[in-house]
Design an enzyme around this catalytic site. Structure first.
Site, mmCIF file in Angstrom:
data_model
loop_
_atom_site.group_PDB
_atom_site.id
_atom_site.type_symbol
_atom_site.label_atom_id
_atom_site.label_comp_id
_atom_site.label_asym_id
_atom_site.label_seq_id
_atom_site.Cartn_x
_atom_site.Cartn_y
_atom_site.Cartn_z
ATOM 1 N N SER A 279 45.470 30.521 40.365
ATOM 2 C CA SER A 279 44.863 30.341 39.239
ATOM 3 C C SER A 279 45.998 29.496 38.232
ATOM 4 O O SER A 279 46.886 28.905 38.394
ATOM 5 C CB SER A 279 44.830 31.635 38.331
ATOM 6 O OG SER A 279 43.861 31.614 37.512
ATOM 7 N N HIS B 99 37.736 34.397 42.352
ATOM 8 C CA HIS B 99 38.738 33.448 42.601
ATOM 9 C C HIS B 99 39.496 34.406 42.780
ATOM 10 O O HIS B 99 39.497 35.855 42.772
ATOM 11 C CB HIS B 99 38.524 33.599 40.800
ATOM 12 C CG HIS B 99 39.805 33.175 39.632
ATOM 13 N ND1 HIS B 99 39.759 32.289 40.230
ATOM 14 C CD2 HIS B 99 40.646 34.010 39.312
ATOM 15 C CE1 HIS B 99 41.109 30.959 39.079
ATOM 16 N NE2 HIS B 99 41.064 32.739 39.125
ATOM 17 N N GLU C 162 33.231 29.822 42.324
ATOM 18 C CA GLU C 162 33.915 29.902 41.158
ATOM 19 C C GLU C 162 34.114 29.463 40.052
ATOM 20 O O GLU C 162 33.479 28.301 40.332
ATOM 21 C CB GLU C 162 35.392 30.836 42.324
ATOM 22 C CG GLU C 162 36.837 29.283 42.370
ATOM 23 C CD GLU C 162 37.737 29.615 42.832
ATOM 24 O OE1 GLU C 162 38.261 30.230 41.396
ATOM 25 O OE2 GLU C 162 38.519 29.617 43.665
#
Length: 304
Positions: A149, A274, A244
């Site tokens: 991320s 995610h 996602e």
């Protein structure tokens, strides 16, 4: 929250968080940070791995050592959490699974968090760790950056900064569900809203505002690698789910890097949440994603 129901542990955790976020819209940043420590619940404890709380280059974190690891190889793990949340504790078990599969050690950085420390503090901390490892005798060829991320953005930006400074770069970079777009313009934020139980545009914008609170532009190439020139970038691994909200970021990263000849491997998970590798030990698809990443890691080492 989506009308769909989660079918895996990570989706259930994200759905539980979302209930609390919606019930407490004024939740403080400190409470948010405590919530995100719950990430570790999705991951089993890997067997045969030891942990040490320490620091490298003045940056605190957790050193991860599988019992049969090659001490000359190290993964620098940059945790997700929108540059403001998450920690070495929330990601140490994931790092243990990754390091064990790769046959390497790892160090999970507790880089400084926004908004107390906006861009570029996170990149500066990663560079400091990298420089210390080089001073300690590690070869750049034996250092791999791994980020999920927002941590993927830090990993990529660190390599771009080193390259632009004319320094040797790490051998390779692995990213999981990369979040790169600080303009918050990804199309799948909307189209995958019903299948992503965590990410929403409003939450992303809140973290963008924290990260850029020092005045940096959302189009600065180290803030938003979708504006970067990837020429000369080392081999890049991307794993993300087609369900996602940030999938468009991964697609754009893949296209940008390939366009200038970067050796890119793009592993697309189907219907996952995610950063679904966080479910290592609890979900077959997560274990397979880690095994595939480790195979890529070992193949690149063999080729080099």
């Amino acid at each position: 929250m989506s009308a769909n129901q989660p079918t895996d542990l990570l989706g259930q955790i994200y759905a539980e968080w979302t209930v609390e976020f919606e019930a407490n819209p004024e939740m403080s940043l400190q409470l948010l940070r405590w919530v995100f420590e719950d990430w570790q619940r999705a991951t089993t404890e890997p067997e045969g791995v030891t942990y040490q709380t320490t620091s490298i280059g003045g940056v605190p974190g957790i050193r991860v050592t599988p019992l049969d690891a090659d001490p000359a190889q190290i993964l620098l793990v940059l945790h997700g959490g929108g540059f403001a949340l998450g920690s070495s504790s929330s990601h140490r078990k994931l790092a243990g699974h990754l390091a064990k599969a790769c046959g390497a050690t790892a160090f999970v950085l507790d880089f400084r968090l926004a908004p107390e420390h906006p861009f570029p503090a996170q990149i500066e901390d990663t560079v400091a760790v990298y420089h210390q490892l080089i001073d300690d005798g590690f070869s750049p060829a034996d250092i791999t950056l791994v980020g999920d991320s927002a941590g993927a953005s830090i990993a990529i930006a660190t390599v771009l900064r080193l390259r632009d400074a004319g320094e040797p770069t790490p051998a390779q970079v692995a990213t999981m569900s990369p979040w790169l777009d600080m303009e918050n313009s990804g199309t799948t934020i909307e189209t995958n809203d019903d299948t992503d139980f965590l990410i929403a545009r409003e939450g992303l914008q809140g973290n963008i505002d924290r990260y850029l609170s020092g005045g940096a532009s959302p189009t600065h190439p180290l803030v938003n690698p979708l504006y970067a020139d990837f020429t000369g970038f080392p081999p890049l691994y991307i794993v993300a789910s087609d369900a996602e909200s940030l999938f468009h970021d991964a697609q754009r990263l893949d296209a940008l890097a390939r366009a200038v000849g970067v050796d890119v491997t793009f592993d697309v998970g189907t219907g996952m949440q995610h950063v679904y590798p966080l479910q290592a030990g609890n979900l077959y698809e997560a274990d397979q994603a880690i095994a595939d990443l480790a195979a890529w890691y070992k193949n690149n080492r063999k080729d080099n």
